[in-house]
Design an enzyme around this catalytic site. Structure first.
Site, PDB file in Angstrom:
ATOM      1  N   GLU A  71     -10.477  12.658  10.368  1.00 61.62           N
ATOM      2  CA  GLU A  71      -9.933  12.222   9.077  1.00 61.62           C
ATOM      3  C   GLU A  71     -10.670  12.852   7.898  1.00 61.62           C
ATOM      4  O   GLU A  71     -10.567  12.363   6.768  1.00 61.62           O
ATOM      5  CB  GLU A  71     -10.031  10.698   8.959  1.00 61.62           C
ATOM      6  CG  GLU A  71      -9.358   9.929  10.068  1.00 61.62           C
ATOM      7  CD  GLU A  71      -7.857   9.867   9.935  1.00 61.62           C
ATOM      8  OE1 GLU A  71      -7.271  10.739   9.260  1.00 61.62           O
ATOM      9  OE2 GLU A  71      -7.264   8.943  10.518  1.00 61.62           O
ATOM     10  N   HIS A  90     -13.365   4.333   5.980  1.00 63.95           N
ATOM     11  CA  HIS A  90     -12.057   4.056   6.595  1.00 63.95           C
ATOM     12  C   HIS A  90     -12.293   3.211   7.832  1.00 63.95           C
ATOM     13  O   HIS A  90     -13.177   3.518   8.646  1.00 63.95           O
ATOM     14  CB  HIS A  90     -11.363   5.363   6.971  1.00 63.95           C
ATOM     15  CG  HIS A  90     -10.205   5.183   7.898  1.00 63.95           C
ATOM     16  ND1 HIS A  90      -9.151   4.332   7.640  1.00 63.95           N
ATOM     17  CD2 HIS A  90      -9.941   5.738   9.118  1.00 63.95           C
ATOM     18  CE1 HIS A  90      -8.296   4.381   8.630  1.00 63.95           C
ATOM     19  NE2 HIS A  90      -8.755   5.218   9.545  1.00 63.95           N
ATOM     20  N   HIS A  92     -10.416   0.316  10.914  1.00 65.71           N
ATOM     21  CA  HIS A  92      -9.265  -0.279  11.576  1.00 65.71           C
ATOM     22  C   HIS A  92      -9.519  -1.775  11.750  1.00 65.71           C
ATOM     23  O   HIS A  92      -9.406  -2.313  12.851  1.00 65.71           O
ATOM     24  CB  HIS A  92      -9.031   0.370  12.936  1.00 65.71           C
ATOM     25  CG  HIS A  92      -8.690   1.819  12.887  1.00 65.71           C
ATOM     26  ND1 HIS A  92      -8.482   2.577  14.015  1.00 65.71           N
ATOM     27  CD2 HIS A  92      -8.510   2.670  11.846  1.00 65.71           C
ATOM     28  CE1 HIS A  92      -8.198   3.831  13.673  1.00 65.71           C
ATOM     29  NE2 HIS A  92      -8.214   3.905  12.350  1.00 65.71           N
ATOM     30  N   TYR A 111      -7.112 -13.470  -7.640  1.00 68.07           N
ATOM     31  CA  TYR A 111      -7.604 -12.617  -8.730  1.00 68.07           C
ATOM     32  C   TYR A 111      -8.535 -11.512  -8.263  1.00 68.07           C
ATOM     33  O   TYR A 111      -8.690 -10.487  -8.941  1.00 68.07           O
ATOM     34  CB  TYR A 111      -8.285 -13.471  -9.811  1.00 68.07           C
ATOM     35  CG  TYR A 111      -9.664 -13.973  -9.475  1.00 68.07           C
ATOM     36  CD1 TYR A 111     -10.796 -13.192  -9.740  1.00 68.07           C
ATOM     37  CD2 TYR A 111      -9.858 -15.229  -8.907  1.00 68.07           C
ATOM     38  CE1 TYR A 111     -12.068 -13.647  -9.436  1.00 68.07           C
ATOM     39  CE2 TYR A 111     -11.120 -15.690  -8.602  1.00 68.07           C
ATOM     40  CZ  TYR A 111     -12.226 -14.905  -8.873  1.00 68.07           C
ATOM     41  OH  TYR A 111     -13.494 -15.351  -8.562  1.00 68.07           O
ATOM     42  N   HIS A 153      -1.974   1.860  10.217  1.00 64.52           N
ATOM     43  CA  HIS A 153      -3.238   2.545  10.469  1.00 64.52           C
ATOM     44  C   HIS A 153      -4.448   1.672  10.152  1.00 64.52           C
ATOM     45  O   HIS A 153      -5.144   1.233  11.064  1.00 64.52           O
ATOM     46  CB  HIS A 153      -3.246   3.838   9.634  1.00 64.52           C
ATOM     47  CG  HIS A 153      -4.310   4.811  10.001  1.00 64.52           C
ATOM     48  ND1 HIS A 153      -4.211   6.169   9.746  1.00 64.52           N
ATOM     49  CD2 HIS A 153      -5.522   4.643  10.587  1.00 64.52           C
ATOM     50  CE1 HIS A 153      -5.289   6.791  10.164  1.00 64.52           C
ATOM     51  NE2 HIS A 153      -6.106   5.883  10.673  1.00 64.52           N
ATOM     52  N   TYR A 206     -18.212  -7.186 -15.262  1.00 67.44           N
ATOM     53  CA  TYR A 206     -18.629  -8.199 -14.295  1.00 67.44           C
ATOM     54  C   TYR A 206     -19.750  -7.702 -13.392  1.00 67.44           C
ATOM     55  O   TYR A 206     -19.699  -6.599 -12.886  1.00 67.44           O
ATOM     56  CB  TYR A 206     -17.422  -8.590 -13.430  1.00 67.44           C
ATOM     57  CG  TYR A 206     -17.734  -9.592 -12.358  1.00 67.44           C
ATOM     58  CD1 TYR A 206     -17.833 -10.951 -12.653  1.00 67.44           C
ATOM     59  CD2 TYR A 206     -17.908  -9.199 -11.036  1.00 67.44           C
ATOM     60  CE1 TYR A 206     -18.101 -11.888 -11.658  1.00 67.44           C
ATOM     61  CE2 TYR A 206     -18.175 -10.124 -10.049  1.00 67.44           C
ATOM     62  CZ  TYR A 206     -18.277 -11.464 -10.356  1.00 67.44           C
ATOM     63  OH  TYR A 206     -18.562 -12.367  -9.372  1.00 67.44           O
TER      64      TYR A 206
END
Length: 209
Positions: A71, A90, A92, A111, A153, A206
């Site tokens: 990837e 990334h 799964h 929120y 995915h 924040y």
């Protein structure tokens, strides 16, 4: 000075205990000068040594004894197009995958969706893993955002460093679980565009010390 390869391995090894990954699924990278370091393809994170971590230039050329994650393209394209990104993760993770298989955006049911830069977390169009088409779809879904789902995915997040990328992934998986659970009870009441705009504005300062 800390070894960035060792830091990358430590973060990758923390993904399974955090509920983000199992086995060799997923991948993680960190910017390194004019390129980036990325987890190798097909290797268990617990077995990784610093020499197993390949380095890629932004033209896609790789250096090291191991092949990079399949990837690598969406990692490379995020670094090339977004200078503020310092790490990409990334995974799964189960609830993110469940929603990604429905190919739906996560709406403003809570929120904290604003944590990722907008009033939704988009789901990118489907394309086969490792392809240039998937990278194009992911970057479109992440425009103005720090995260997206990848259809059928998993999840993808981009942070300023490894710590933020990891925290974003954990938070996104938690929100995916909360949305999934809320949907079992009915249709969640969504925050309005004005309410989300107020949250997004408040999030600009924040947590800053």
């Amino acid at each position: 000075m800390a070894d960035p390869r060792a830091e990358l391995i430590a973060a990758a090894q923390a993904m399974r205990p955090a509920g983000l990954n199992r086995g060799t699924a997923g991948n993680l990278s960190v910017r390194d000068g004019d390129g980036f370091l990325i987890t190798p393809t097909g290797m268990a994170y617990d077995d990784l040594l610093p020499d197993d971590i390949p380095r890629l230039a932004l033209d896609g050329t790789s250096a090291g004894q191991r092949k990079p994650s399949s990837e690598w393209r969406f990692h490379r394209d995020l670094y090339a197009s977004r200078p503020e990104v310092g790490a990409v993760l990334h995974a799964h993770s189960p609830f993110a995958v469940s929603l990604a298989c429905l190919r739906v955006d996560i709406p403003p049911f809570h929120y904290m969706i604003a944590r990722f830069g907008g009033d939704t977390v988009r789901c990118a169009d489907y394309a086969i893993f490792g392809s240039a088409e998937l990278s194009t779809a992911a970057l479109a879904a992440m425009e103005g955002r720090k995260a997206c789902l990848l259809a059928n995915h998993g999840l993808l997040v981009a942070g300023r460093d490894l710590a933020e990328a990891f925290a974003l992934a954990v938070e996104l998986e938690e929100l995916c679980e909360q949305y999934w659970r809320a949907c079992q009870l009915g249709s969640p009441t969504l925050l309005s565009a004005a309410e989300m705009a107020e949250v997004i504005d408040k999030f600009r300062g924040y947590g800053q010390q």
